[in-house]
Design a protein around this motif. Structure first.
Motif, PDB file in Angstrom:
ATOM      1  N   ARG A  82     -18.040   4.129 -17.250  1.00 52.85           N
ATOM      2  CA  ARG A  82     -17.966   2.841 -18.055  1.00 52.85           C
ATOM      3  C   ARG A  82     -16.333   2.599 -18.109  1.00 52.85           C
ATOM      4  O   ARG A  82     -15.840   1.265 -18.086  1.00 52.85           O
ATOM      5  N   LEU A  83     -15.537   3.583 -18.384  1.00 52.33           N
ATOM      6  CA  LEU A  83     -14.227   3.343 -18.604  1.00 52.33           C
ATOM      7  C   LEU A  83     -13.576   3.041 -16.985  1.00 52.33           C
ATOM      8  O   LEU A  83     -12.537   2.178 -17.321  1.00 52.33           O
ATOM      9  N   VAL A  84     -14.037   3.605 -16.258  1.00 52.69           N
ATOM     10  CA  VAL A  84     -13.433   3.347 -14.666  1.00 52.69           C
ATOM     11  C   VAL A  84     -13.838   1.867 -14.286  1.00 52.69           C
ATOM     12  O   VAL A  84     -12.700   1.063 -13.864  1.00 52.69           O
ATOM     13  N   ARG A  85     -14.965   1.458 -14.690  1.00 49.09           N
ATOM     14  CA  ARG A  85     -15.182  -0.013 -14.422  1.00 49.09           C
ATOM     15  C   ARG A  85     -14.530  -0.948 -15.313  1.00 49.09           C
ATOM     16  O   ARG A  85     -13.978  -2.011 -14.771  1.00 49.09           O
ATOM     17  N   GLU A  86     -14.378  -0.695 -16.383  1.00 47.02           N
ATOM     18  CA  GLU A  86     -13.793  -1.588 -17.477  1.00 47.02           C
ATOM     19  C   GLU A  86     -12.301  -1.654 -16.980  1.00 47.02           C
ATOM     20  O   GLU A  86     -11.623  -2.633 -17.097  1.00 47.02           O
ATOM     21  N   THR A  87     -11.656  -0.498 -16.771  1.00 49.62           N
ATOM     22  CA  THR A  87     -10.058  -0.638 -16.415  1.00 49.62           C
ATOM     23  C   THR A  87      -9.995  -1.320 -15.051  1.00 49.62           C
ATOM     24  O   THR A  87      -8.985  -2.043 -14.939  1.00 49.62           O
ATOM     25  N   ALA A  88     -10.909  -1.032 -14.086  1.00 51.72           N
ATOM     26  CA  ALA A  88     -10.510  -1.779 -12.851  1.00 51.72           C
ATOM     27  C   ALA A  88     -10.974  -3.271 -12.960  1.00 51.72           C
ATOM     28  O   ALA A  88     -10.034  -4.300 -12.636  1.00 51.72           O
ATOM     29  N   PHE A  89     -11.711  -3.772 -13.637  1.00 43.63           N
ATOM     30  CA  PHE A  89     -12.059  -5.241 -14.153  1.00 43.63           C
ATOM     31  C   PHE A  89     -10.837  -5.725 -14.747  1.00 43.63           C
ATOM     32  O   PHE A  89     -10.698  -7.054 -14.798  1.00 43.63           O
ATOM     33  N   THR A  90     -10.421  -4.979 -15.772  1.00 44.35           N
ATOM     34  CA  THR A  90      -9.350  -5.402 -16.720  1.00 44.35           C
ATOM     35  C   THR A  90      -8.194  -5.741 -15.927  1.00 44.35           C
ATOM     36  O   THR A  90      -7.320  -6.654 -15.931  1.00 44.35           O
ATOM     37  N   HIS A  91      -7.677  -5.181 -14.875  1.00 50.56           N
ATOM     38  CA  HIS A  91      -6.447  -5.046 -14.085  1.00 50.56           C
ATOM     39  C   HIS A  91      -6.583  -6.304 -13.125  1.00 50.56           C
ATOM     40  O   HIS A  91      -5.764  -7.114 -12.934  1.00 50.56           O
ATOM     41  N   LEU A  92      -7.872  -6.369 -12.590  1.00 46.08           N
ATOM     42  CA  LEU A  92      -7.881  -7.383 -11.885  1.00 46.08           C
ATOM     43  C   LEU A  92      -7.928  -8.820 -12.160  1.00 46.08           C
ATOM     44  O   LEU A  92      -7.280  -9.696 -11.847  1.00 46.08           O
ATOM     45  N   ASN A  93      -8.611  -8.861 -13.395  1.00 42.30           N
ATOM     46  CA  ASN A  93      -8.774 -10.051 -13.986  1.00 42.30           C
ATOM     47  C   ASN A  93      -7.288 -10.533 -14.521  1.00 42.30           C
ATOM     48  O   ASN A  93      -7.013 -11.620 -14.557  1.00 42.30           O
ATOM     49  N   ARG A  94      -6.639  -9.559 -15.137  1.00 47.70           N
ATOM     50  CA  ARG A  94      -5.193 -10.153 -15.594  1.00 47.70           C
ATOM     51  C   ARG A  94      -4.524 -10.430 -14.503  1.00 47.70           C
ATOM     52  O   ARG A  94      -3.903 -11.448 -14.566  1.00 47.70           O
ATOM     53  N   LEU A  95      -4.448  -9.920 -13.192  1.00 52.37           N
ATOM     54  CA  LEU A  95      -3.578 -10.201 -12.165  1.00 52.37           C
ATOM     55  C   LEU A  95      -4.014 -11.459 -11.707  1.00 52.37           C
ATOM     56  O   LEU A  95      -3.388 -12.503 -11.450  1.00 52.37           O
ATOM     57  N   VAL A  96      -5.407 -11.920 -11.595  1.00 52.79           N
ATOM     58  CA  VAL A  96      -5.970 -13.093 -11.317  1.00 52.79           C
ATOM     59  C   VAL A  96      -5.458 -14.149 -12.049  1.00 52.79           C
ATOM     60  O   VAL A  96      -5.121 -15.269 -11.705  1.00 52.79           O
ATOM     61  N   ALA A  97      -5.648 -13.750 -13.406  1.00 52.68           N
ATOM     62  CA  ALA A  97      -5.076 -14.784 -14.571  1.00 52.68           C
ATOM     63  C   ALA A  97      -3.414 -15.009 -14.353  1.00 52.68           C
ATOM     64  O   ALA A  97      -3.165 -16.382 -14.417  1.00 52.68           O
ATOM     65  N   PHE A  98      -2.778 -14.184 -14.093  1.00 50.55           N
ATOM     66  CA  PHE A  98      -1.241 -14.350 -13.858  1.00 50.55           C
ATOM     67  C   PHE A  98      -1.095 -15.356 -12.548  1.00 50.55           C
ATOM     68  O   PHE A  98      -0.408 -16.219 -12.731  1.00 50.55           O
ATOM     69  N   LYS A  99      -1.969 -15.061 -11.691  1.00 53.52           N
ATOM     70  CA  LYS A  99      -1.920 -16.042 -10.293  1.00 53.52           C
ATOM     71  C   LYS A  99      -2.215 -17.354 -10.572  1.00 53.52           C
ATOM     72  O   LYS A  99      -1.400 -18.340 -10.432  1.00 53.52           O
ATOM     73  N   LEU A 100      -3.135 -17.308 -11.237  1.00 58.43           N
ATOM     74  CA  LEU A 100      -3.536 -18.908 -11.912  1.00 58.43           C
ATOM     75  C   LEU A 100      -2.283 -19.669 -12.633  1.00 58.43           C
ATOM     76  O   LEU A 100      -2.296 -20.687 -12.270  1.00 58.43           O
ATOM     77  N   LEU A 101      -2.049 -18.884 -13.501  1.00 64.40           N
ATOM     78  CA  LEU A 101      -1.185 -19.546 -14.601  1.00 64.40           C
ATOM     79  C   LEU A 101       0.235 -19.856 -13.785  1.00 64.40           C
ATOM     80  O   LEU A 101       0.806 -20.585 -14.035  1.00 64.40           O
ATOM     81  N   GLU A 102       0.996 -18.920 -13.128  1.00 65.77           N
ATOM     82  CA  GLU A 102       2.205 -19.155 -12.285  1.00 65.77           C
ATOM     83  C   GLU A 102       2.126 -20.073 -11.323  1.00 65.77           C
ATOM     84  O   GLU A 102       3.021 -20.882 -11.163  1.00 65.77           O
TER      85      GLU A 102
END
Length: 211
Positions: A82-102
């Motif tokens: 679960r930790l592996v899955r949560e960590t992977a999704f956290t970093h992917l979703n954050r960087l996607v959000a950065f991309k959309l916001l920038e």
């Protein structure tokens, strides 16, 4: 959004998830000494934990987390999964959000030009320690494979998360365990290159909120 762009985003999601899942598993095992079965290697056998204070702090946080999981009656291997899955999704979703916001100019460039991103360069002006790291360049690398400039950029991305956490705490909490399990430079750069691929430019543009 047409079917071609949807297919590209699906491929991005699958490839990025695979990249980040593999990276997180490798981090936990090789750097922090936590096996997929949920057992910890002795600290004396882990150079990064012994030599990098940030890594040592994360190891202690992992140990506390596992004690909490087992005290709640959870299976160790399932907790790691679960930790592996949560960590992977956290970093992917954050960087996607950065991309959309920038792209919408709601934040300065954060991942659009990697170490040359405008937001990073502005950040350095107000953070002299990281500016010194930036000027030091890419070598020498530490036990995480980070050069001085990589460390400064990681600090910047976590700082950017802290700014956004004022509005969206759950995704951008820079102090949680997934934040401390930060992708190493090779994986981070590969992920950013995926997001910056020319064929995905339309996906980040205003009007494509479906992304």
């Amino acid at each position: 959004m047409d079917d071609v762009l949807r297919a590209r985003l699906r491929d991005l999601s699958l490839n990025a998830r695979r990249l980040l899942t593999d990276e997180t598993r490798s981090l936990l095992t090789a750097v922090y000494g936590l096996s997929p079965e949920g057992r910890f290697e002795q600290v004396e056998r882990l150079p990064a934990v012994q030599n990098l204070p940030e890594v040592a702090k994360t190891r202690r946080q992992l140990e506390r987390w596992m004690r909490t999981e087992t005290a709640a009656g959870r299976n160790r291997a399932e907790a790691v999964k679960r930790l592996v899955r949560e960590t992977a999704f956290t970093h992917l979703n954050r960087l996607v959000a950065f991309k959309l916001l920038e792209t919408r100019r709601l934040i300065r460039g954060t991942i659009d030009r990697y170490h040359a991103s405008n937001g990073f360069l502005f950040y350095l002006v107000d953070h002299p320690d990281d500016e010194a790291r930036y000027r030091a360049g890419d070598m020498p690398q530490d036990y995480l494979g980070e050069g001085p400039r990589d460390v400064a950029y990681r600090h910047f991305l976590l700082w950017q998360s802290e700014q956004l956490a004022r509005e969206v705490k759950v995704l951008f909490d820079a102090n949680n365990l997934p934040s401390r399990l930060f992708p190493r430079p090779r994986a981070l750069r590969e992920l950013i290159e995926m997001l910056n691929a020319p064929e995905l430019r339309e996906a980040w543009a205003p009007g494509n909120e479906e992304t």
